[in-house]
Every structure is written in C-alpha cells, then in structure tokens.
Design a protein around this motif. Structure first.
Motif, PDB file in Angstrom:
ATOM      1  N   ALA A   1       0.873  -1.118   0.087  1.00  0.00           N
ATOM      2  CA  ALA A   1       0.109  -0.154  -0.030  1.00  0.00           C
ATOM      3  C   ALA A   1       0.919   1.311  -0.063  1.00  0.00           C
ATOM      4  N   GLY A   2       2.125   1.198  -0.123  1.00  0.00           N
ATOM      5  CA  GLY A   2       3.097   2.655  -0.096  1.00  0.00           C
ATOM      6  C   GLY A   2       3.712   2.596   1.329  1.00  0.00           C
ATOM      7  N   GLY A   3       3.778   1.627   2.081  1.00  0.00           N
ATOM      8  CA  GLY A   3       4.297   1.960   3.560  1.00  0.00           C
ATOM      9  C   GLY A   3       5.599   0.774   3.379  1.00  0.00           C
ATOM     10  N   GLU A   4       5.927   0.338   4.434  1.00  0.00           N
ATOM     11  CA  GLU A   4       7.147  -0.399   4.955  1.00  0.00           C
ATOM     12  C   GLU A   4       6.825  -2.020   4.759  1.00  0.00           C
ATOM     13  N   ASP A   5       6.521  -2.252   3.480  1.00  0.00           N
ATOM     14  CA  ASP A   5       6.290  -3.539   3.253  1.00  0.00           C
ATOM     15  C   ASP A   5       7.473  -4.405   2.792  1.00  0.00           C
ATOM     16  N   ALA A   6       7.558  -5.093   1.760  1.00  0.00           N
ATOM     17  CA  ALA A   6       8.536  -5.564   1.059  1.00  0.00           C
ATOM     18  C   ALA A   6       9.286  -4.519   0.217  1.00  0.00           C
ATOM     19  N   ILE A   7      10.445  -4.763  -0.153  1.00  0.00           N
ATOM     20  CA  ILE A   7      11.234  -4.018  -1.079  1.00  0.00           C
ATOM     21  C   ILE A   7      11.757  -4.503  -2.205  1.00  0.00           C
ATOM     22  N   LEU A   8      11.449  -3.723  -3.382  1.00  0.00           N
ATOM     23  CA  LEU A   8      11.833  -4.711  -4.664  1.00  0.00           C
ATOM     24  C   LEU A   8      13.435  -3.987  -4.946  1.00  0.00           C
ATOM     25  N   LEU A   9      14.510  -4.830  -5.335  1.00  0.00           N
ATOM     26  CA  LEU A   9      15.511  -4.427  -5.889  1.00  0.00           C
ATOM     27  C   LEU A   9      15.373  -4.764  -7.241  1.00  0.00           C
ATOM     28  N   ILE A  10      15.641  -3.669  -8.159  1.00  0.00           N
ATOM     29  CA  ILE A  10      15.384  -3.950  -9.544  1.00  0.00           C
ATOM     30  C   ILE A  10      16.763  -3.503 -10.137  1.00  0.00           C
ATOM     31  N   GLY A  11      17.408  -4.666 -10.714  1.00  0.00           N
ATOM     32  CA  GLY A  11      18.630  -4.434 -11.400  1.00  0.00           C
ATOM     33  C   GLY A  11      19.344  -5.689 -11.302  1.00  0.00           C
ATOM     34  N   THR A  12      20.636  -5.717 -12.005  1.00  0.00           N
ATOM     35  CA  THR A  12      21.297  -7.057 -11.719  1.00  0.00           C
ATOM     36  C   THR A  12      21.914  -7.332 -10.333  1.00  0.00           C
ATOM     37  N   HIS A  13      22.411  -8.534  -9.907  1.00  0.00           N
ATOM     38  CA  HIS A  13      23.005  -8.548  -8.660  1.00  0.00           C
ATOM     39  C   HIS A  13      24.225  -7.853  -8.585  1.00  0.00           C
ATOM     40  N   GLY A  14      25.078  -7.591  -9.932  1.00  0.00           N
ATOM     41  CA  GLY A  14      26.347  -6.966  -9.615  1.00  0.00           C
ATOM     42  C   GLY A  14      26.102  -5.407  -9.352  1.00  0.00           C
ATOM     43  N   ASP A  15      24.910  -4.980 -10.049  1.00  0.00           N
ATOM     44  CA  ASP A  15      24.756  -3.444  -9.750  1.00  0.00           C
ATOM     45  C   ASP A  15      24.217  -3.195  -8.338  1.00  0.00           C
ATOM     46  N   THR A  16      23.385  -4.261  -7.871  1.00  0.00           N
ATOM     47  CA  THR A  16      22.668  -4.026  -6.452  1.00  0.00           C
ATOM     48  C   THR A  16      23.449  -4.500  -5.311  1.00  0.00           C
ATOM     49  N   GLU A  17      24.836  -5.066  -5.454  1.00  0.00           N
ATOM     50  CA  GLU A  17      25.387  -5.584  -4.385  1.00  0.00           C
ATOM     51  C   GLU A  17      25.601  -4.651  -3.200  1.00  0.00           C
ATOM     52  N   GLU A  18      25.872  -3.236  -3.403  1.00  0.00           N
ATOM     53  CA  GLU A  18      25.916  -2.471  -2.291  1.00  0.00           C
ATOM     54  C   GLU A  18      24.390  -2.046  -1.489  1.00  0.00           C
ATOM     55  N   ALA A  19      23.613  -2.269  -2.434  1.00  0.00           N
ATOM     56  CA  ALA A  19      21.957  -1.999  -1.894  1.00  0.00           C
ATOM     57  C   ALA A  19      21.923  -3.019  -0.894  1.00  0.00           C
ATOM     58  N   THR A  20      22.288  -4.176  -1.555  1.00  0.00           N
ATOM     59  CA  THR A  20      21.751  -5.602  -0.855  1.00  0.00           C
ATOM     60  C   THR A  20      22.519  -5.489   0.583  1.00  0.00           C
ATOM     61  N   ALA A  21      23.796  -4.958   0.741  1.00  0.00           N
ATOM     62  CA  ALA A  21      24.343  -4.809   1.856  1.00  0.00           C
ATOM     63  C   ALA A  21      23.903  -3.783   2.705  1.00  0.00           C
ATOM     64  N   CYS A  22      23.248  -2.490   2.279  1.00  0.00           N
ATOM     65  CA  CYS A  22      22.715  -1.606   2.985  1.00  0.00           C
ATOM     66  C   CYS A  22      21.417  -1.909   3.517  1.00  0.00           C
ATOM     67  N   LEU A  23      20.547  -2.857   2.783  1.00  0.00           N
ATOM     68  CA  LEU A  23      19.380  -3.517   3.412  1.00  0.00           C
ATOM     69  C   LEU A  23      19.584  -4.321   4.703  1.00  0.00           C
ATOM     70  N   ALA A  24      20.873  -5.243   4.421  1.00  0.00           N
ATOM     71  CA  ALA A  24      21.212  -6.001   5.533  1.00  0.00           C
ATOM     72  C   ALA A  24      21.461  -5.218   6.800  1.00  0.00           C
ATOM     73  N   ARG A  25      22.234  -4.081   6.687  1.00  0.00           N
ATOM     74  CA  ARG A  25      22.562  -3.348   7.745  1.00  0.00           C
ATOM     75  C   ARG A  25      21.423  -2.980   8.503  1.00  0.00           C
ATOM     76  N   GLU A  26      20.016  -2.721   7.577  1.00  0.00           N
ATOM     77  CA  GLU A  26      18.889  -2.022   8.145  1.00  0.00           C
ATOM     78  C   GLU A  26      17.844  -3.271   8.624  1.00  0.00           C
TER      79      GLU A  26
END
Length: 299
Positions: free
Chosen positions: A252-277
């Motif tokens: 609905a626009g709140g803190e549900d799931a998060i979609l990362l859109i991009g290749t695994h190589g391009d989203t590697e740092e985003a994945t680490a950022c999500l893990a820290r949170e």
C-alpha cells in the motif's frame, strides 16, 4: 493450507497466527467481518454446501511482507472448497477465475479501493497484463506472460515494520487526493507498468528507463504517511541508484517488502545496505517458485 470434510461439528479453523483453533459457529458477526479467515469460511460453508470441515492455515511468509496475504488466504480457501464441492483434484482456469472473483468481492468489503490485481495474479500465476472491468470483474485479462525473463533483474527483500493495507492504503489515498497528486500518481504508475513490460521484452536495454519511471513514482510517495524515507535516503548515496538500478516498495505504499530492480552486480551495495537495516531476501523467489494447494480428502 488443508481443508477436509468431516461429519459433524461445523467448521474448525486453525491458523499459525492464532494461539488456538476457533470454531466458526462460535464467532460473532464482528469477528467474521474483521477476520479474513472467518469471513471466507463463513461464506464457503454456505456457498459450497460444506457444513462441516477442518481448515488449517500455515505459512512461511510473514503477513507484514506486503505480498497480498489476505487475498491469498481467501483465494486458497475458496479454491479448496470448490475442489471439495465438485470432487475434483485439479481446477480449470474458469473455476479459478470464479474463485478469484469471489475473493475480490470479499477484499472490497475491507479495502474499498482494491483493484484485485493481487488475487487475479495469485489465481493465474505469471505476469498479468490486464485492464479490469469492475462491472463484470475481472473482465477479460489481455495476456498472461512468462515471468522468467525478469528473474535476473528482480530481488525481493523483507523484514520491515509492515504496512497494514487498510490503514496505510487509506492514508496514502487521502494524502494523494488532498495534495492534488492522485492523477500524477496514476500516470506515473502506468508508466512503470510500461517500463516493466519493456524490461520483460528487451532485458537490460530497458533497465535505465524503468529506473527513471520508478524514481518518478517514488517522488510522488515521498513524504506521505508510512513511507520508509530513511531507507531510500541511504540508497541515494550508493552508485548507480535510479540509473543502473533502483528500488521500490510493495503493498500500500508503506514499509512492506522492498523490490531491488537491477542485476546482482549493480545491486550488491544496496543488498549490504538493506542487510545493515535488518532486511533480508524473501525466502522464496516469487518467480522461481509456484504455489501448491492441498484440499484434503475428496470423498
């Protein structure tokens, strides 16, 4: 889930969200109107002429993930009840669509703004390209697409606080209306849909444009109730954000799931950022894994 006939005792319902099983005949009208499982059981008992049954619901997915759990619950019970009523082991597409239409009507009781895209996708699977007909729902869905081409570009992360659909959806809808941004939101959402279809057809070539489309839609949400501002603020400092990769919320626009859109190589740092949170990958990939339904003894 399992649904099995029995000879007496009405409907007994067990859910891993409840501490103990509940008897449908002991539920009040208020209970039935507020609990999706009681609501659909009360309907199925009469609609499918199943006066006595045991229904058990278990799930590996938290309802806070924003993946349409309440519609999946209603649809699952209705499909199982249809199978028991007709003494079938498999259901054809027509029966699935009938069950989806019933589930959608129940969904609209609690979420008047619901479109039914979630229950239709759950019933048919794949990627649905569809224009709803609310006078004769679902109308004609235009095309069912194989989702596999999207696998390299889609990762689903869960672990947030969740976003109760009725509360969050209503708040977001009101805020969009009050700010005069509702039309902009619809246009941005339609552009995102076109972007997803282009990604499905063209692969990586279409990814930068989809990133721009998602960013445009997100800016409309920014500042609205329940939006995870800090998480997306953190993304802004990562290389390639909204250019070679992007991210969006589900639900609905709140803190549900998060979609990362991009290749695994391009989203590697985003994945680490999500893990820290405190976010982590969804235990099953929604594209690679189907759903199974057990309706119990069909005698």
């Amino acid at each position: 889930m399992t649904l099995t006939k029995k000879k007496e005792g009405g409907w007994t319902l067990a859910s891993d969200l409840w501490p103990t099983a509940r008897a449908l005949n002991a539920a009040t009208a208020q209970d039935i109107s507020s609990e999706p499982l009681l609501q659909v059981a009360d309907f199925a008992q009469h609609h499918f002429a199943l006066p006595h049954a045991d229904c058990t619901i278990t799930s590996e997915l938290d309802i806070r993930f924003g993946l349409g759990s309440s519609t999946a619950l209603r649809l699952g019970v209705l499909l199982a009840a249809a199978a028991l009523h007709q003494n079938l082991t498999t259901l054809d597409e027509h029966t699935k669509l009938e069950a989806a239409a019933l589930a959608f009507r129940m969904q609209r009781v609690q979420q008047s703004f619901a479109s039914g895209y979630d229950v239709l996708t759950q019933a048919l699977g794949g990627v649905i390209l569809w224009t709803p007909d609310y006078q004769n729902w679902p109308g004609q869905y235009l095309k069912k697409l194989d989702p596999k081409p999207l696998i390299p570009y889609l990762q689903v992360f869960v672990g947030g606080a969740g976003a109760p659909t009725s509360t969050v959806g209503g708040s977001v809808r009101t805020a969009l209306q009050d700010s005069g941004r509702q039309r902009d939101f619809y246009e941005a959402s339609n552009q995102c849909i076109r972007g997803w279809l282009n990604l499905w057809q063209e692969g990586a070539h279409a990814l930068p444009k989809l990133c721009q489309d998602v960013a445009t839609q997100r800016r409309i949400f920014a500042g609205l109730p329940y939006f995870p501002e800090q998480l997306f603020h953190n993304f802004e400092f990562l290389p390639g954000f909204d250019q070679s990769w992007t991210a969006k919320t589900t639900g609905a626009g709140g803190e549900d799931a998060i979609l990362l859109i991009g290749t695994h190589g391009d989203t590697e740092e985003a994945t680490a950022c999500l893990a820290r949170e405190g976010w982590y990958p969804l235990p099953v990939h929604p594209i690679e894994h189907g759903a199974s339904l057990y309706s119990g003894a069909l005698s």
